[in-house]
Enzyme design. Structure first.
Site, PDB file in Angstrom:
ATOM      1  N   GLU A  73      -9.977  62.609  63.526  1.00  0.00           N
ATOM      2  CA  GLU A  73      -9.376  62.138  64.738  1.00  0.00           C
ATOM      3  C   GLU A  73      -9.146  63.551  65.620  1.00  0.00           C
ATOM      4  OE1 GLU A  73      -5.413  62.243  66.959  1.00  0.00           O
ATOM      5  OE2 GLU A  73      -5.233  61.043  65.263  1.00  0.00           O
ATOM      6  N   HIS A  74      -8.565  64.460  64.894  1.00  0.00           N
ATOM      7  CA  HIS A  74      -8.420  65.828  65.841  1.00  0.00           C
ATOM      8  C   HIS A  74      -9.776  66.516  66.078  1.00  0.00           C
ATOM      9  CE1 HIS A  74      -3.997  67.331  65.182  1.00  0.00           C
ATOM     10  NE2 HIS A  74      -4.078  66.051  65.056  1.00  0.00           N
ATOM     11  N   GLU A 145       1.846  70.071  62.091  1.00  0.00           N
ATOM     12  CA  GLU A 145       2.172  68.558  62.513  1.00  0.00           C
ATOM     13  C   GLU A 145       3.008  68.050  61.180  1.00  0.00           C
ATOM     14  OE1 GLU A 145      -1.260  66.299  63.532  1.00  0.00           O
ATOM     15  OE2 GLU A 145       0.094  64.332  64.119  1.00  0.00           O
TER      16      GLU A 145
END
Lengths: 426, 423
Positions: A73-74, A145
């Site tokens: 996704e990143h 994160e």
């Protein structure tokens, strides 16, 4: 002639168009007259739990590192020339993405330039570009994160509970993986997962707000790249019915200790049956434990809980299903004993029928309220595809639920033997 | 959308927004008073007591039952300090009458419930204090909330930075008071403080719903007495310290928090739009200088962002980083600000940021809460600029304005929450 269907909500004066696009993509569009904004989500059924899979014709199941769906996704925001955020900057749209246990979704919200923004969305999600260098760069960002999440006591509480409930199911793994697992990710692995899961037959586009269905479909016709259904097969490890551990404990800097009490339930195939089960168990648990219940009042007066206590929404997906309660308490064990007593009494004798009907009415009101919002409507459309139900099926099913059915569900399905108490304290 | 504002009596104003597309009725009441830190804990406790009981619904169970009967209406309250003003908010949100299954008048019943809570609280037999039971429950709740501030590391660090940056100002004091304040309270003192705020505060009421609501005007006019209100000073610029103040704290955490407060040099006249645009270019959008460089190029963090507090003439930068990268990140933030000060940025960055802002502003008519926020901001900024006027003000921000604003921003305070040294 399109393969399409107009679906109308039984309450709330709302409808949407569901289209099966020739490329295989599911498309749901809700036109909302009077609104100035539009919200679009382009999602795939690919989340952190999808770690073992194979395609038609392949002999063996592939096993990939934890956290790869989130990593993908990143990285998808970047292509060879510039990143998607730079492209959205030229339309003014507010863009983002998220990865959960069972899905990844890319989204934008805008009040103008809807068409070019949708073109960006459909384009960048269909054109991956990964290099070893950009993958390495991302590892530092995602490591931060992961550390940020580790400092969230609620996150810790939740995953400890999942690890207490499940022996093998990958739902017990952090969505972003670990610093060790993401170090194993490389460009080839990302491409492999991309080709497996970002197939339009495994994806959906959900759009709501100030849009015209025909305009959305024209852009889809222009930009969607036809692809073969690859016959994706996934397996989840065999999971025993019982829990792995009745208590999980963790230490972190917190004020009042946090706790959750989660009940592992029999998993169901996603679709109408699971939706019905979720609504039933949610209503039953809220009837017994919400802020209007005798239990809540008593616990509050004894200073055993505070207003953080909540009957949580059920949590489900492929091969897992649970429901729970959570809050803050200086004596979570005593709270658990009292919850067990209330539950056993309700299973044997039934519970407050009037309260059940009130909460049903309250759920109806919450569903109508959520129709106010462009983003929650688009999310509902995405969710309906991901969970294998029709848009608005929740409100139709809710209307049909009875007290007797909820009591029956409680008796047969919710067992104190399958409850995990998770505690985070200082 | 139709908007009507009416003065119901001295110090009490009602704004009604009718928007047929909505499926709900939202009513918000805001009481505003000059901020008095010595009363924060009393006011905080009072709003919680009012939220969870009243004479008609004397327990949280009865209140919850009532909300469920109103189709899951939500009733909420909160407190905040804006500039030098303390605000107590009460909000009720219910589905529009058209969606009631048995023709109930939900909007009116919800407004009546709101008034029951604020005007007819549950009191002791003498009628001069909240009940001991409600007081004890809510005070324990407040103490728990104060103890649990540590749970959310970002929010905790943000609070600590504000205490450092705004030391001695009313906004630096926790808006729910301190543990010591809470322990010193009694049911009598809390009730007296509430009686005072109810009688003396400016009251603004907002309604946003699908249908006209003429009954609300009479309901609120008959219920609320005229009052003489004090001047409210929302705009309260914070003075720049002569030397940068740095506070370090250590804790058992996996990630360190770095927060930096920059204040505007008061010699410069900077508008809210200029400060907001500069702050967004710096670190408020996904193509900002901080995001593009500190996160994407240097891979130092997952987030590094900035936001402005215009009422205090301040911009705050926050980031979560590894301990070993604290200094590197702090230096990188200052280097990026130097680039902005020197005008070393692309024209596209300004144009795209303005487009982002205008897009976000135009979204604001699509939720009842953002409709209310727009109007509330007009009151707070005292410029009475509506949405279209606000858009024009943003369109007028120039490259020179951004450079001038960046040059007016000076580092005032730094707060660091770092990982404990394991040795």
């Amino acid at each position: 002639m399109r393969n399409s269907e107009i679906i109308t909500a039984p309450y709330g004066n709302q409808s949407c168009l569901r289209v099966k696009h020739p490329t295989g993509l599911n498309i749901d569009i809700m036109e909302m007259p009077g609104y100035h904004s539009a919200y679009a989500l382009f999602g795939t059924k690919y989340g952190s739990v999808n770690t073992r899979f194979k395609l038609k014709g392949e002999q063996d199941f592939a096993q990939v590192p934890e956290g790869i769906a989130h990593f993908l996704e990143h990285k998808l925001f970047e292509n060879e020339d510039c990143d998607a955020f730079a492209r959205y900057a030229e339309t003014g749209a507010i863009a983002n993405a998220y990865t959960s246990f069972d899905r990844t979704a890319y989204l934008f919200m805008c009040s103008e330039n809807f068409k070019p923004s949708l073109e960006i969305l459909l384009d960048f999600v269909q054109h991956p570009y990964f290099t070893e260098e950009t993958v390495r760069k991302e590892q530092g960002i995602i490591a931060q994160e992961i550390r940020m999440n580790q400092d969230e006591p609620g996150w810790k509480l939740f995953f400890n509970s999942l690890r207490g409930m499940y022996f093998h199911h990958p739902v017990r793994i952090d969505i972003a993986g670990t610093e060790q697992s993401i170090a194993q990710i490389n460009a080839d692995l990302l491409y492999r997962c991309y080709r497996t899961f970002y197939n339009l037959h495994n994806m959906t586009l959900a759009v709501a707000g100030d849009v015209k269905a025909e305009e959305v479909l024209e852009i889809c016709d222009k930009l969607l790249i036809p692809c073969e259904d690859q016959g994706l097969e996934e397996v989840f490890p065999e999971e025993p019915e019982q829990i792995r551990s009745a208590e999980m404990e963790s230490i972190a800097p917190v004020g009042v200790p946090l706790f959750s009490l989660d009940f592992k339930l029999r998993p169901r195939k996603q679709g109408s049956e699971l939706l019905r089960a979720e609504l039933l168990v949610n209503l039953a648990m809220r009837t017994l434990f919400n802020s209007s219940s005798a239990f809540y009042q008593e616990m509050l007066e004894k200073n055993l809980i505070n207003f953080e206590f909540n009957a949580d929404s059920p949590f489900s997906g492929g091969g897992h299903f649970s429901v729970g309660l959570s809050g803050e308490s200086r004596n979570p064990h005593e709270v658990r004993e009292r919850i067990f007593e209330v539950l056993e009494h309700a299973k044997a004798n039934g519970f407050d029928r009037q309260a059940f009907e009130r909460l049903k009415k309250s759920s109806y009101g919450n569903m109508i309220s959520s129709m106010n919002y462009v983003d929650s409507n688009a999310s509902m459309l995405l969710d309906s595809y991901m969970t294998g139900v029709k848009p608005f099926e929740s409100i139709a099913t809710l209307a049909d639920l009875t007290y007797e059915e909820a009591w029956d569900f409680l008796r047969k399905e919710v067992s104190t033997d399958n409850a995990v108490l998770s505690i985070v304290h200082a | 959308m139709k908007e009507i504002t009416e003065q119901l009596c001295d110090g009490v104003q009602l704004t009604m927004i009718t928007e047929p597309k909505f499926k709900t009725s939202h009513i918000m009441m805001i009481m505003s008073m000059p901020a008095q830190p010595e009363n924060y804990a009393k006011w905080d406790l009072a709003h919680s007591i009012l939220l969870n009981s009243c004479a008609k619904y004397p327990s949280i169970a009865k209140m919850s039952e009532r909300m469920q009967e109103l189709y899951g209406a939500s009733f909420d309250s909160s407190v905040a300090v804006l500039g030098d003003v303390f605000q107590m908010h009460f909000t009720v949100d219910v589905i529009a009458d058209a969606y009631a299954l048995h023709q109930e008048n939900l909007r009116k019943e919800s407004a009546e419930m709101l008034l029951d809570c604020i005007l007819h609280p549950l009191l002791n037999d003498a009628g001069n204090a909240f009940t001991e039971q409600a007081f004890q429950t809510e005070r324990q709740e407040l103490l728990d909330a104060i103890d649990s501030e540590i749970n959310n590391k970002r929010a905790y660090a943000s609070k600590k930075l504000k205490q450092t940056a705004f030391a001695g100002e009313v906004i630096a004091y926790p808006c729910c008071g301190t543990r010591e304040d809470a322990l010193a309270l009694t049911p009598e003192t809390v009730y007296q403080a509430y009686v005072e705020i109810l009688a003396k505060s400016e009251i603004m009421i907002y309604y946003v719903g699908a249908e006209d609501a003429p009954e609300l005007k009479d309901l609120f006019r008959n219920a609320l007495a005229p009052r003489k209100i004090a001047d409210l000073g929302y705009f309260a610029p914070s003075p720049l310290k002569s030397e940068v103040k740095t506070v370090r704290e250590s804790m058992d955490v996996n990630q360190s928090q770095l927060l930096m407060a920059f204040k505007l040099n008061t010699e410069q006249k900077i508008t809210p739009e200029q400060l907001r645009t500069t702050s967004l270019i710096f670190g408020g959008v996904p193509f900002s200088l901080l995001f593009s460089n500190i996160r994407e190029k240097m891979s130092l963090c997952y987030y590094c962002s900035s936001k402005d507090i215009f009422l205090k003439s301040t911009m705050i930068v926050s980031s979560g980083v590894s301990s070993e990268n604290l200094e590197k990140t702090q230096n990188a933030v200052l280097e990026q600000l130097d680039l902005l000060k020197n005008g070393d940025f692309e024209d596209d960055l300004l144009e795209n940021t303005k487009r982002y802002i205008l897009n976000a502003l135009r979204l604001s008519g699509d939720t009842p809460a953002s409709c209310m926020t727009q109007i509330l901001e007009q009151r707070i900024r005292e410029d009475h600029a509506g949405l279209e006027e606000r858009i024009v003000l943003y369109e007028q921000v120039t490259r020179e304005d951004v450079i001038r604003t960046a040059n007016a921003l000076q580092l005032d305070s730094v707060y660091i929450l770092e990982q404990e040294d394991e040795t």
